[in-house]
Design an enzyme around this catalytic site. Structure first.
Site, PDB file in Angstrom:
ATOM      1  N   ASN A 146     -10.047  -0.361  -0.234  1.00 34.22           N
ATOM      2  CA  ASN A 146      -8.581  -0.234  -0.224  1.00 34.22           C
ATOM      3  C   ASN A 146      -8.027  -0.792  -1.542  1.00 34.22           C
ATOM      4  O   ASN A 146      -8.137  -1.989  -1.813  1.00 34.22           O
ATOM      5  CB  ASN A 146      -8.036  -1.037   0.971  1.00 34.22           C
ATOM      6  CG  ASN A 146      -6.529  -0.935   1.112  1.00 34.22           C
ATOM      7  OD1 ASN A 146      -5.836  -0.464   0.215  1.00 34.22           O
ATOM      8  ND2 ASN A 146      -6.030  -1.394   2.252  1.00 34.22           N
ATOM      9  N   HIS A 171      -3.339   7.283   2.340  1.00 33.00           N
ATOM     10  CA  HIS A 171      -3.714   5.991   1.767  1.00 33.00           C
ATOM     11  C   HIS A 171      -5.098   5.624   2.299  1.00 33.00           C
ATOM     12  O   HIS A 171      -5.387   5.786   3.480  1.00 33.00           O
ATOM     13  CB  HIS A 171      -2.678   4.942   2.176  1.00 33.00           C
ATOM     14  CG  HIS A 171      -3.141   3.530   1.967  1.00 33.00           C
ATOM     15  ND1 HIS A 171      -3.622   3.087   0.765  1.00 33.00           N
ATOM     16  CD2 HIS A 171      -3.211   2.476   2.830  1.00 33.00           C
ATOM     17  CE1 HIS A 171      -3.969   1.811   0.884  1.00 33.00           C
ATOM     18  NE2 HIS A 171      -3.733   1.427   2.122  1.00 33.00           N
ATOM     19  N   CYS A 188       0.810  -1.228   0.000  1.00 38.38           N
ATOM     20  CA  CYS A 188       0.000   0.000   0.000  1.00 38.38           C
ATOM     21  C   CYS A 188       0.841   1.274   0.000  1.00 38.38           C
ATOM     22  O   CYS A 188       0.319   2.363  -0.243  1.00 38.38           O
ATOM     23  CB  CYS A 188      -0.951   0.008   1.183  1.00 38.38           C
ATOM     24  SG  CYS A 188      -2.031  -1.419   1.216  1.00 38.38           S
TER      25      CYS A 188
END
Ligand code: ACO
Length: 331
Positions: free
Chosen positions: A288, A258, A113
């Protein structure tokens, strides 16, 4: 050091949208649980056979158009992903092929990520070495086929998407040198790697003919532990980069983290007393998307006017590895 100017933004999300209510039909979960725990309402899912390079190429074409550049002008292609098309060739080489160009340097960056920030720092390094570079940085993730749909604690959290930027050492003739990456700070702690992984198929756990594809081959995570580390480490990274650059938190116009969980985003914003209206989030629509989450959010925030000319933008990410970091961008 050579500047790192963002010349264009692009994003792509697969057509298919799966809401929490859709998930209720085949996962033991419900919209209320997902919404209150994560802020996620829906996610995009890649079509059968749609690969990370397909999506990265679409995002790249849009970023090139936004920059007013042609693909053949590119000198480097960097792809951030933990869901590459294949082990060989790299996804970056596939993107090059799909853009119909040759001879660029092509490389994948794997930092889960945090992939966008890691790839951005990689690009800054290339620009420092070769100031005339014109770099395509695309982050693309096809995560949904890598989820164990029998593990409700992980499968509801992710979606598929791609985001891209075009980076150069200077702007088009006559244009100001913005948006400009001012600084990046990155860290990792491999001792915590087992808390978030896809182990099966790697050299530590290679497949053999006839191997059964079990949960090892899908995303496995310890959500609660990740949550705690994500808040602490993103906050520490933001603090460090602000201090290093002599920037007061009041000077931050936009916090763009993020997109892992709205509660994580909210907690980081609160730690810095950044009002909610200055914190960008689109997790409700995308879930996500790992490395793609920041460039997708960035592209939306710019297009919708959430980020305006003159804004000082703070980016921060946290992901598997563990990896994390922060970046400052002057618009
Ligand atoms: N639907 C319904 N119930 C569920 C679900 C679900 N999808 N998943 C878990 N539950 C249940 C659990 O079984 C548990 O039930 P129990 O108390 O009867 O045992 C209960 O809900 C609570 O589960 P917790 O794991 O304690 O829930 P928590 O409040 O910690 O939230 C979450 C879980 C959303 C995963 C959170 O920990 C989180 O967001 N973690 C970080 C995100 C993450 O891991 N991202 C992965 C990538 S890393 C990154 O991007 C930063």
């Amino acid at each position: 050091m050579t500047k790192c100017i963002i010349r264009g933004f692009g994003r792509y999300a697969p057509k298919r949208i799966v809401t929490n209510f859709d998930l209720e039909k085949f996962v033991d979960t419900n919209d209320e649980w997902i919404t209150t725990r994560t802020g996620i309402k829906q996610r995009h899912m890649a079509a059968e056979g749609e690969s990370a390079s397909d999506m990265a190429t679409e995002a790249a074409k849009r970023a090139l158009a936004d920059a007013g550049m042609k693909a053949h002008e590119l000198t480097h292609i960097i792809v951030g992903t933990f869901t590459p098309d294949s082990m060989i060739p790299s996804t970056a080489c596939r993107v090059q092929q799909k853009l119909g160009i040759r001879d660029q340097m092509c490389v994948d960056v794997g930092a889960a990520c945090s992939g966008f920030l890691y790839a951005l720092e990689t690009a800054r390094g290339y620009l420092a070495l070769h100031p005339e570079s014109k770099i395509l940085l695309a982050c693309s993730e096809v995560i949904t086929p890598r989820l164990n749909w029998e593990d409700r604690a992980s499968c509801v959290l992710f979606g598929d998407a791609a985001g891209a930027v075009i980076l150069t050492g200077k702007n088009a003739a006559g244009a100001e040198d913005t948006p400009r990456v001012l600084d990046i700070m990155l860290k990792a702690d491999g001792s915590l790697g087992d808390l978030l992984m896809v182990n099966g198929g790697g050299s530590a756990d290679p497949y053999k003919l006839g191997t059964i594809v079990d949960e090892e081959y899908f995303v496995q995570l310890e959500g609660r532990e990740i949550f705690k580390h994500a808040v602490r480490k993103m906050s520490a990274a933001c603090e460090e980069i602000l201090e290093k650059n002599g920037v007061d938190k009041k000077e931050i116009d936009v916090l763009l983290p993020h997109q892992a969980n709205f509660r994580i985003i909210d907690a980081v914003g609160r730690k810095f007393d950044i009002p909610a209206e200055k914190v960008f989030s689109n997790i409700d629509r995308y879930a996500n998307t790992s490395a793609a989450s920041i460039p997708v959010a960035f592209s939306e925030a710019v297009e919708t006017g959430f980020i305006k000319k003159g804004d000082l933008v703070l980016l921060t990410a946290f992901g598997g590895g563990f990896t994390w970091g922060a970046a400052l961008v002057q618009f």
